[in-house]
Scaffold this active site. Sequence first.
Site, PDB file in Angstrom:
ATOM      1  N   LYS A 113       2.534   1.573  -0.134  1.00 31.15           N
ATOM      2  CA  LYS A 113       2.602   2.205   1.210  1.00 31.15           C
ATOM      3  C   LYS A 113       3.831   1.485   1.795  1.00 31.15           C
ATOM      4  O   LYS A 113       3.933   0.187   1.695  1.00 31.15           O
ATOM      5  CB  LYS A 113       1.394   1.887   1.990  1.00 31.15           C
ATOM      6  N   GLU A 182      -0.575   5.542  12.455  1.00 31.70           N
ATOM      7  CA  GLU A 182      -1.285   4.380  13.118  1.00 31.70           C
ATOM      8  C   GLU A 182      -0.895   4.585  14.488  1.00 31.70           C
ATOM      9  O   GLU A 182       0.180   4.450  15.085  1.00 31.70           O
ATOM     10  CB  GLU A 182      -0.864   2.976  12.552  1.00 31.70           C
TER      11      GLU A 182
HETATM   12  O1  KIV Z   1      -1.875  -3.467   6.526  1.00 32.91           O
HETATM   13  C1  KIV Z   1      -2.728  -2.773   6.675  1.00 32.91           C
HETATM   14  O2  KIV Z   1      -3.757  -3.132   6.854  1.00 32.91           O
HETATM   15  C2  KIV Z   1      -2.507  -1.373   7.279  1.00 32.91           C
HETATM   16  C3  KIV Z   1      -3.591  -0.494   7.731  1.00 32.91           C
HETATM   17  C4  KIV Z   1      -3.832  -1.031   9.232  1.00 32.91           C
HETATM   18  C5  KIV Z   1      -3.175   0.934   7.637  1.00 32.91           C
HETATM   19  O3  KIV Z   1      -1.402  -0.998   7.135  1.00 32.91           O
END
Ligand code: KIV
Length: 264
Positions: A113, A182
Amino acid sequence: MHEATTISDLRAWKAAGKKFASVTAYDACFARIFMEAGIRVLLVGDSLGMVLQWHDSTLPVTVEDMAYHTSCARRGAPAAFLMADLPFMSYPDAKEACASSAALMRAGANMVKLEGGLWLEDIVRALTERAVPVCAHLGLTPQAVNIFGGYKVQGREAKDAENLYQTALALEQAGAQLLVLECVPAALAKRITAALAVPVIGIGAGPDTDGQILVMHDMLGLYAKPPKFAKNFMAGACDVPTAARLYAQEVEAGLFPAAQHTFT
Ligand code: KIV
């Protein structure tokens, strides 16, 4: 033994209109508990910089930190669909993004991600072409806290909302197979979720995304001042597995998030 959860399952859930819960996990023990509770999509978030390491942002987190925690979570939940965050400045260009992603994929991630905007297009394309599945994270992207001047809801102005919408479409086009939104207004999240073929997971993005995610510490009510979008599922539970099951059930039933967890 669980059958491995894959991106195809997430796509099928979206197609069937089946809501799903996701949560962060940073070690084997919690990863196993969450998976056993029916939460099959886990994220090793760079939030670990704040909730485990007690920094005041995610910026100090390294690829080595992420790889270590990814390998721990993977051992606890061999069949989970496991995402891992590329930390701050580990993907300034395609070449470094590939090297950083290789470390996370080797540690056991199914997908990386990354946070950002349109500038990610080439990086998403390069990773996808090289067999690294990508989740794009838009809206309040915590790695940009110093640009935003704090952890603030994004996309409230019409032009910012349009920019986020167009960016989501462009990153899907570039190859992103999942999107995290988010802290954006619920109406914007609903519009983006409807427009994208790929599943959208929300956190502080209202009830209409395909999935929901929470930081595990928020889901377990470990902080005195939780964010508006969080809910303490320990309040109705006698132990962590029960809280995790309650969270999954409320997401699947469309009960969480409720209006009080949602931004307009
Ligand atoms: O780092 C994280 O925990 C996240 C979530 C808040 C989606 O990116």
